[in-house]
Design a protein around this motif. Structure first.
Motif, PDB file in Angstrom:
ATOM      1  N   LYS A  94       0.874  -1.188   0.000  1.00  0.00           N
ATOM      2  CA  LYS A  94       0.000   0.000   0.000  1.00  0.00           C
ATOM      3  C   LYS A  94       0.907   1.233   0.000  1.00  0.00           C
ATOM      4  CE  LYS A  94      -2.557   2.523   3.319  1.00  0.00           C
ATOM      5  NZ  LYS A  94      -3.173   2.602   4.626  1.00  0.00           N
ATOM      6  N   ALA A 104      -2.258  -6.362   8.462  1.00  0.00           N
ATOM      7  CA  ALA A 104      -2.540  -5.561   9.653  1.00  0.00           C
ATOM      8  C   ALA A 104      -3.724  -4.638   9.364  1.00  0.00           C
ATOM      9  CB  ALA A 104      -1.306  -4.750  10.008  1.00  0.00           C
ATOM     10  N   ARG A 105      -4.164  -3.933  10.354  1.00  0.00           N
ATOM     11  CA  ARG A 105      -5.275  -2.989  10.171  1.00  0.00           C
ATOM     12  C   ARG A 105      -4.861  -1.887   9.191  1.00  0.00           C
ATOM     13  NH1 ARG A 105      -8.950  -0.237  13.514  1.00  0.00           N
ATOM     14  NH2 ARG A 105      -9.920  -0.402  11.489  1.00  0.00           N
ATOM     15  N   GLY A 130      -4.849  -1.982   3.539  1.00  0.00           N
ATOM     16  CA  GLY A 130      -5.315  -1.901   2.153  1.00  0.00           C
ATOM     17  C   GLY A 130      -6.040  -3.138   1.651  1.00  0.00           C
ATOM     18  N   THR A 138      -9.349  -4.037   1.981  1.00  0.00           N
ATOM     19  CA  THR A 138     -10.636  -3.734   1.356  1.00  0.00           C
ATOM     20  C   THR A 138     -10.416  -3.009   0.032  1.00  0.00           C
ATOM     21  OG1 THR A 138     -11.499  -3.534   3.580  1.00  0.00           O
ATOM     22  CG2 THR A 138     -12.900  -2.720   1.823  1.00  0.00           C
ATOM     23  N   HIS A 139      -9.456  -2.126   0.042  1.00  0.00           N
ATOM     24  CA  HIS A 139      -9.149  -1.384  -1.182  1.00  0.00           C
ATOM     25  C   HIS A 139      -8.754  -2.364  -2.292  1.00  0.00           C
ATOM     26  CE1 HIS A 139      -7.741   2.188  -3.397  1.00  0.00           C
ATOM     27  NE2 HIS A 139      -6.886   1.335  -3.910  1.00  0.00           N
ATOM     28  N   GLY A 188      -8.602  -6.886   9.984  1.00  0.00           N
ATOM     29  CA  GLY A 188      -7.182  -6.553  10.149  1.00  0.00           C
ATOM     30  C   GLY A 188      -6.595  -7.083  11.446  1.00  0.00           C
TER      31      GLY A 188
HETATM   32  N1  ATP Z   1      -3.358   0.931  -2.992  1.00  0.00           N
HETATM   33  C1  ATP Z   1      -3.910   1.985  -2.386  1.00  0.00           C
HETATM   34  N2  ATP Z   1      -3.835   3.192  -2.931  1.00  0.00           N
HETATM   35  C2  ATP Z   1      -4.354   4.258  -2.340  1.00  0.00           C
HETATM   36  N3  ATP Z   1      -4.997   4.225  -1.154  1.00  0.00           N
HETATM   37  C3  ATP Z   1      -5.092   3.064  -0.553  1.00  0.00           C
HETATM   38  C4  ATP Z   1      -4.569   1.876  -1.127  1.00  0.00           C
HETATM   39  N4  ATP Z   1      -4.829   0.863  -0.301  1.00  0.00           N
HETATM   40  C5  ATP Z   1      -5.506   1.392   0.725  1.00  0.00           C
HETATM   41  N5  ATP Z   1      -5.659   2.706   0.589  1.00  0.00           N
HETATM   42  C6  ATP Z   1      -6.347   3.606   1.533  1.00  0.00           C
HETATM   43  O1  ATP Z   1      -5.944   3.268   2.858  1.00  0.00           O
HETATM   44  C7  ATP Z   1      -7.033   3.306   3.732  1.00  0.00           C
HETATM   45  C8  ATP Z   1      -7.201   1.945   4.410  1.00  0.00           C
HETATM   46  O2  ATP Z   1      -7.421   0.989   3.423  1.00  0.00           O
HETATM   47  P1  ATP Z   1      -8.428  -0.196   3.606  1.00  0.00           P
HETATM   48  O3  ATP Z   1      -9.703   0.245   4.191  1.00  0.00           O
HETATM   49  O4  ATP Z   1      -8.496  -0.922   2.319  1.00  0.00           O
HETATM   50  O5  ATP Z   1      -7.625  -1.024   4.691  1.00  0.00           O
HETATM   51  P2  ATP Z   1      -8.049  -2.391   5.367  1.00  0.00           P
HETATM   52  O6  ATP Z   1      -6.826  -3.190   5.482  1.00  0.00           O
HETATM   53  O7  ATP Z   1      -9.189  -2.989   4.631  1.00  0.00           O
HETATM   54  O8  ATP Z   1      -8.533  -1.879   6.797  1.00  0.00           O
HETATM   55  P3  ATP Z   1      -9.197  -2.754   7.971  1.00  0.00           P
HETATM   56  O9  ATP Z   1      -8.099  -3.508   8.585  1.00  0.00           O
HETATM   57  O10 ATP Z   1      -9.772  -1.726   8.851  1.00  0.00           O
HETATM   58  O11 ATP Z   1     -10.208  -3.644   7.306  1.00  0.00           O
HETATM   59  C9  ATP Z   1      -8.242   3.667   2.923  1.00  0.00           C
HETATM   60  O12 ATP Z   1      -8.485   5.025   3.073  1.00  0.00           O
HETATM   61  C10 ATP Z   1      -7.835   3.366   1.507  1.00  0.00           C
HETATM   62  O13 ATP Z   1      -8.457   4.203   0.574  1.00  0.00           O
END
Ligand code: ATP
Length: 703
Positions: free
Chosen positions: A16, A95-96, A99, A101-102, A228
């Motif tokens: 990420k 980890a939390r 990225g 979900t992204h 996460g």
């Molecule tokens: N490849 C990427 N490019 C740009 N922004 C990103 C990218 N990956 C994640 N982000 C941003 O980082 C933030 C956290 O990402 P995301 O919600 O996907 O994390 P997560 O691992 O799913 O979180 P959780 O552990 O809470 O489920 C979001 O605001 C997302 O838009």
């Protein structure tokens, strides 16, 4: 260019992008031959503790590489297999806020893997005349919810007699176009009821079903966005430590399954969590899985830990230790013994242990924290997989017990002769209905009953703190003079596989399996097979003040057994005790007989086994075999009891236990007592060595 997937689980990372341009610390990725690299090495900058460590994965997709590339290189081969009727999984963990979900869902500017894959699958389905439908689910606090249902219906995970998983209540909605899918997938949040309060985190899954035109094949592509990982000791988390620990446990459970699959282990611990149970069919056999470890570019302890575990899964359980690993282990060995208390606070605790210790944890942040954490993380990795094995053993044992108890209950229906010696009395109906709703309830039992987690499976959760099951086997062939053998189930139970295999698990949707009552740990005390264990402690010095040596205890046990065998042939229970016994009635009955207090104690220590009816059916050989197997189980039970209770000095009197091992035993059993001989492998003994030690102890009785 397509990637050859030879392993069942391919492990890649996705970086990420950094959110803090001024951040100096970042992960280092080495791809020896660029995009064509078969394996990559990921490490952390020298400024971080543990920076010498580097981790190998199958590949790493950096920020600059588009999500499309992951589709082409990793997912397209999986899609083909789904159209051939197999299942495939794409799992994002990390980890939390790393990225996940992204990556799976994407955003307005960049499609996530789910959308890209669906697009690909819909066009393939159109070409082939197949139909596509989707299910969307969430696993939260060990309950599966159907997210395509307005009310978030609970999905029941059923395991048929053949082990086939059915997800009762999970909707499958046909999808014909990408926009239809997007409306369905992204419209969910608006229509569903709000999450519960206090907040909980969940694993989210999307299952794409492909059914061939003539409906003879059904393949599934399963996307899983894991909750996460987060260190439960974090003080600024929105969740309580228990909830974090619960999530972490289910993350570990999935990782353990991945590890076992990649290592081609004969036992895969699917029953460790609801998620792994529900996905068992998708994960097993020759179905392929892509595990994507999401890594923020900046260093974080949690990411470091996830990467560590992912790397281990990637290496496919290669247990042969190279020199570096050995060196690390030796280092850990030292730090464990030198600062055991502090160290233990840094190592992952079982959830139960976490509960017990969370107040202590909060108050202990040392300046060496990062360093200790690093060592602890490596230790966690080993512990994790050790835990998995042991927990699996424990669970297997639970199931076996369950099966056995179930058999006994069946008998009970015809004879009305089951005794439950629990804290509270329980009606027959309650007990019977309990046996049809199992598995995770057994886990609940484990939560409260660390020491005897395997034995207490037959109890309602509320009884589980200190219950034991007394099963009474009635010799129905001689109805005039029923003989009773009452045995309490102990934690060291070894049960009948055949029976366990017949148990059909039916799970309720409202169950919670939230604790880790795992026992053994794969601690780094390295002893080679065949090493002379006696050299560590050959002396069996007498100590008048200490508890009697094991050999004496075993001798007593053997005497007790003899007396019980005699009693079982002589004892005729008075008429009034032939109806179900309460515990006090049982005691009273014993007072009327010539059973000694010692014999009663020894009965309590006994492990359950098929009671030998002492009637005409018994040949001298059968009687002898039954008694020797009882003797063996009792000896094992007593040995483990000794290990779990004796002081360090007493422990050192055992063959093969020196200062170091005695220390380990005392430390480990604090967190999780030893339930089986296999658990002793956690102190660095091989199965063969454990057996050898016990043989020597027993052999000494006859010296
Ligand atoms: N490849 C990427 N490019 C740009 N922004 C990103 C990218 N990956 C994640 N982000 C941003 O980082 C933030 C956290 O990402 P995301 O919600 O996907 O994390 P997560 O691992 O799913 O979180 P959780 O552990 O809470 O489920 C979001 O605001 C997302 O838009």
């Amino acid at each position: 260019m397509e990637t050859k997937m030879t392993k069942l689980v391919r492990v890649v990372a996705r970086v990420k992008p950094s959110t803090d341009p001024s951040s100096t610390g970042s992960i280092l990725i080495q791809k020896p031959v660029g995009e064509d690299s078969e394996t990559v090495t990921i490490s952390f900058g020298v400024q971080f503790a543990g920076s010498k460590d580097s981790y190998k994965l199958d590949y790493c997709y950096e920020e600059s590489e588009a999500t499309d590339l992951i589709l082409t290189k990793e997912i397209k081969p999986l899609i083909s297999s789904v159209f051939e009727g197999r299942d495939a999984n794409v799992i994002a963990h990390g980890a939390r806020s790393s990225g996940k979900t992204h990556l799976i869902q994407g955003n307005e500017s960049e499609f996530g893997l789910a959308i890209l894959t669906m697009s690909e699958m819909l066009s393939m389905a159109e070409e082939k005349g197949n139909s596509v439908s989707v299910s969307v689910y969430e696993v939260s606090q060990e309950i599966v919810y159907d997210l395509l249902d307005q009310q978030k219906r609970v999905v029941t995970v059923l395991e048929g007699a053949q082990g086939k998983i059915q997800l009762k209540g999970l909707s499958q909605v046909p999808v014909k176009s990408l926009s239809e899918f997007q409306n369905l997938y992204f419209g969910l949040k608006k229509t569903q009821k709000l999450s519960s309060d206090p907040p909980v985190r969940s694993h989210k899954g999307l299952m794409i079903h492909v059914i061939s035109a003539n409906a003879d094949s059904h393949g599934r592509m399963n996307f899983l966005d894991m909750a996460g990982y987060e260190d439960s000791r974090k003080q600024n988390s929105a969740l309580g430590p228990l909830e974090i620990a619960r999530i972490n446990k289910s993350i570990y459970a999935l990782q353990n399954v991945m590890y076992a699959l990649n290592a081609n282990e004969s036992h895969v611990p699917y029953r460790e969590s609801k998620l792994t149970r529900m996905l068992k069919d998708c994960l097993q056999g020759c179905n392929r899985t892509l595990l994507i470890t999401c890594l923020p570019r900046e260093f974080s302890q949690d990411s470091f830990y996830m990467l560590n575990l992912a790397s281990r899964i990637c290496q496919g359980g290669n247990r042969a230790m190279n020199n570096t690993t050995k060196k690390k282990i030796n280092g850990l060995e030292k730090s464990v013994s030198l600062s055991s208390a502090a160290q233990r606070r840094q190592t992952p605790l079982t959830v139960s242990a976490t509960n017990r210790k969370q107040t202590v944890l909060r108050g202990n942040v040392t300046e060496r924290k990062t360093k200790i954490n690093t060592a602890a993380s490596a230790l966690k990795a080993r512990k994790l997989f050790g835990e998995a094995n042991d927990s699996a053993r424990c669970k297997t044992s639970s199931k076996k017990m369950e099966g056995k108890a179930k058999m006994t209950l069946k008998k009970e229906i015809s004879t009305s002769k089951v005794i439950l010696s629990v804290q509270a009395s329980s009606s027959k109906e309650e007990v019977c209905s309990y046996f049809t709703v199992t598995d995770s309830q057994s886990s609940l039992v484990e939560e409260n009953s660390l020491a005897y987690s395997c034995s207490a499976v037959a109890m309602e959760p509320s009884y589980s703190t200190s219950v034991s099951l007394s099963s009474e086997v009635v010799d129905t062939t001689d109805k005039e003079t029923p003989r009773k053998h009452e045995e309490k189930v102990s934690g060291a139970t070894q049960c009948d596989d055949a029976v366990a295999d017949k148990v059909q698990i039916v799970e309720s949707g409202v169950e919670r399996d939230d604790n880790n009552s795992v026992t053994g740990e794969d601690l780094p005390l390295v002893v080679n097979e065949g090493e002379n264990l006696d050299k560590e402690n050959n002396s069996l010095l007498g100590n008048e003040t200490a508890s009697p040596p094991l050999s004496i205890r075993l001798q007593n046990l053997s005497n007790n057994l003899k007396s019980i065998c005699k009693i079982s042939n002589q004892l005729s229970v008075p008429e009034k005790y032939q109806t179900p016994f309460t515990e006090s009635q049982a005691e009273e009955a014993l007072e009327h007989s010539d059973i000694t207090a010692e014999a009663v104690v020894s009965l309590e220590l006994r492990t359950p086994e098929k009671s030998m009816p002492s009637n005409v059916d018994c040949t001298p050989w059968k009687t002898y075999s039954a008694h020797s197997s009882k003797l063996k189980n009792s000896a094992v039970g007593d040995y483990l009891k000794f290990i779990n209770t004796a002081g360090k000095e007493d422990l050192k009197k055992l063959k093969g236990i020196g200062e170091k091992r005695a220390t380990y035993i005392v430390e480990l059993r604090d967190e999780s007592p030893f339930h089986t001989l296999d658990d002793l492998q956690g102190i660095g003994l091989s199965a063969k060595q454990v057996k050898g030690l016990l043989k020597k102890e027993i052999g000494d009785i006859f010296d």
